[in-house]
Scaffold this active site. Sequence first.
Site, PDB file in Angstrom:
ATOM      1  N   GLU A 188     112.469  54.761  12.557  1.00  0.00           N
ATOM      2  CA  GLU A 188     112.889  55.910  11.747  1.00  0.00           C
ATOM      3  C   GLU A 188     112.857  55.593  10.257  1.00  0.00           C
ATOM      4  O   GLU A 188     112.426  56.409   9.451  1.00  0.00           O
ATOM      5  CB  GLU A 188     114.291  56.379  12.156  1.00  0.00           C
ATOM      6  CG  GLU A 188     114.364  56.983  13.546  1.00  0.00           C
ATOM      7  CD  GLU A 188     113.499  58.239  13.690  1.00  0.00           C
ATOM      8  OE1 GLU A 188     113.171  58.874  12.676  1.00  0.00           O
ATOM      9  OE2 GLU A 188     113.151  58.564  14.834  1.00  0.00           O
ATOM     10  N   TYR A 192     119.884  62.126   8.429  1.00  0.00           N
ATOM     11  CA  TYR A 192     118.723  62.209   9.331  1.00  0.00           C
ATOM     12  C   TYR A 192     118.657  60.977  10.247  1.00  0.00           C
ATOM     13  O   TYR A 192     118.567  61.094  11.472  1.00  0.00           O
ATOM     14  CB  TYR A 192     117.410  62.327   8.527  1.00  0.00           C
ATOM     15  CG  TYR A 192     116.231  62.087   9.443  1.00  0.00           C
ATOM     16  CD1 TYR A 192     115.759  63.095  10.272  1.00  0.00           C
ATOM     17  CD2 TYR A 192     115.652  60.814   9.563  1.00  0.00           C
ATOM     18  CE1 TYR A 192     114.739  62.865  11.183  1.00  0.00           C
ATOM     19  CE2 TYR A 192     114.636  60.576  10.466  1.00  0.00           C
ATOM     20  CZ  TYR A 192     114.185  61.599  11.272  1.00  0.00           C
ATOM     21  OH  TYR A 192     113.191  61.363  12.181  1.00  0.00           O
ATOM     22  N   ASP A 251     114.487  67.085   9.459  1.00  0.00           N
ATOM     23  CA  ASP A 251     113.523  66.476   8.536  1.00  0.00           C
ATOM     24  C   ASP A 251     112.584  67.596   8.075  1.00  0.00           C
ATOM     25  O   ASP A 251     112.830  68.778   8.354  1.00  0.00           O
ATOM     26  CB  ASP A 251     112.774  65.317   9.208  1.00  0.00           C
ATOM     27  CG  ASP A 251     111.819  65.792  10.304  1.00  0.00           C
ATOM     28  OD1 ASP A 251     111.879  66.983  10.679  1.00  0.00           O
ATOM     29  OD2 ASP A 251     110.996  64.977  10.765  1.00  0.00           O
TER      30      ASP A 251
END
Length: 335
Positions: free
Chosen positions: A32, A124, A142
Amino acid sequence: MDPATLAAWYSTAARDLPWRRTRDPWAILLSEVLLQQTQVARGLEYWSRLLVRFPTPAAMAEADLEEVMHLWQGAGYYARGRRLHDLARAVCDPEAPWGGLLPSPDTAEDVVSALQSLPGIGPYTAAAVASIAHDLPAAVVDGNVRRVVARQRASASPTDAEVQRAAARWMEAAVEAGVSPSVWNQAVMDLGATVCRPRGVRCSACPVQATCKSTLTEEGPESFPSPKPRRVTTEHLVAVVDIDEHGRPHLVQRPATGRFAGLWGPPMHDANSEEAKVAKASRTTAGHVTHLLSHRRLEVEVLLGKAALGRAPDAHPTSSLDDRVLALAMDHADL
Ligand code: SF4
């Protein structure tokens, strides 16, 4: 948007990515963090490399920052590498309750908040790790999710809060329909990345076209959301590349905070500074390098001079801008 329909689409259309075959929170976190500003193909390469060398937060915490930055070199946005190192050290801190692992349902009541309390983890990333590694119903937002929300609702400029609320409502509906939070988040993101693309949108292949309001508008789906105005400022810099008799440049380590923090490179000054004037007086100009960052354009004049003792650039992590500056200087050096 019907959760079961999108989940069924995802079960056949999901991109086959290695981090989707693991539930290891650390491996998922690395993916990520990397993918936030790095293309998938490039991210894959860096992800494998980082995970082999640092299979756990403890392995990274024990390493020097310099080694982490070396492996990060070329991935861009170097602050991410530095924060990851800080994070690894934070979870391995004997005073912290994490025992060398990322917060999980075993160690934290609220995993999302606990993750967000660590260096470099924003909403996020916390939601992505909590949902993908632990299947917790935390909705991710996102750019892909924002676009799908804006188009499904034909909303030109949804605020961050509106997008977050819409994503949370979708997550609730998905869980009620028996869809796993991990699958749901990744399905919406994949839809945005592969079908509901910024340009070249593929509505005919979209599993949730039936509920999409933007397809009914005169402007068409690609008008949603309307682009945010982007202001790019230009900065003029001078890079001082002094080279020793063995062809090695004089390098300095950038400060621990700010642009290219902790990386090495030739001294660089604001073009209007006193240091730049002094440097120019005794050096020749090798050329100019233009480098684009997300909101900044760097115009760098590369000066060439002689050094008593340089350093081997390969032995020090450098930014891609410094690589370009050094390459230009070497091309013009009288070696
Ligand atoms: S129908 Fe088109 S615009 Fe709407 S969500 Fe699907 S791909 Fe996006």
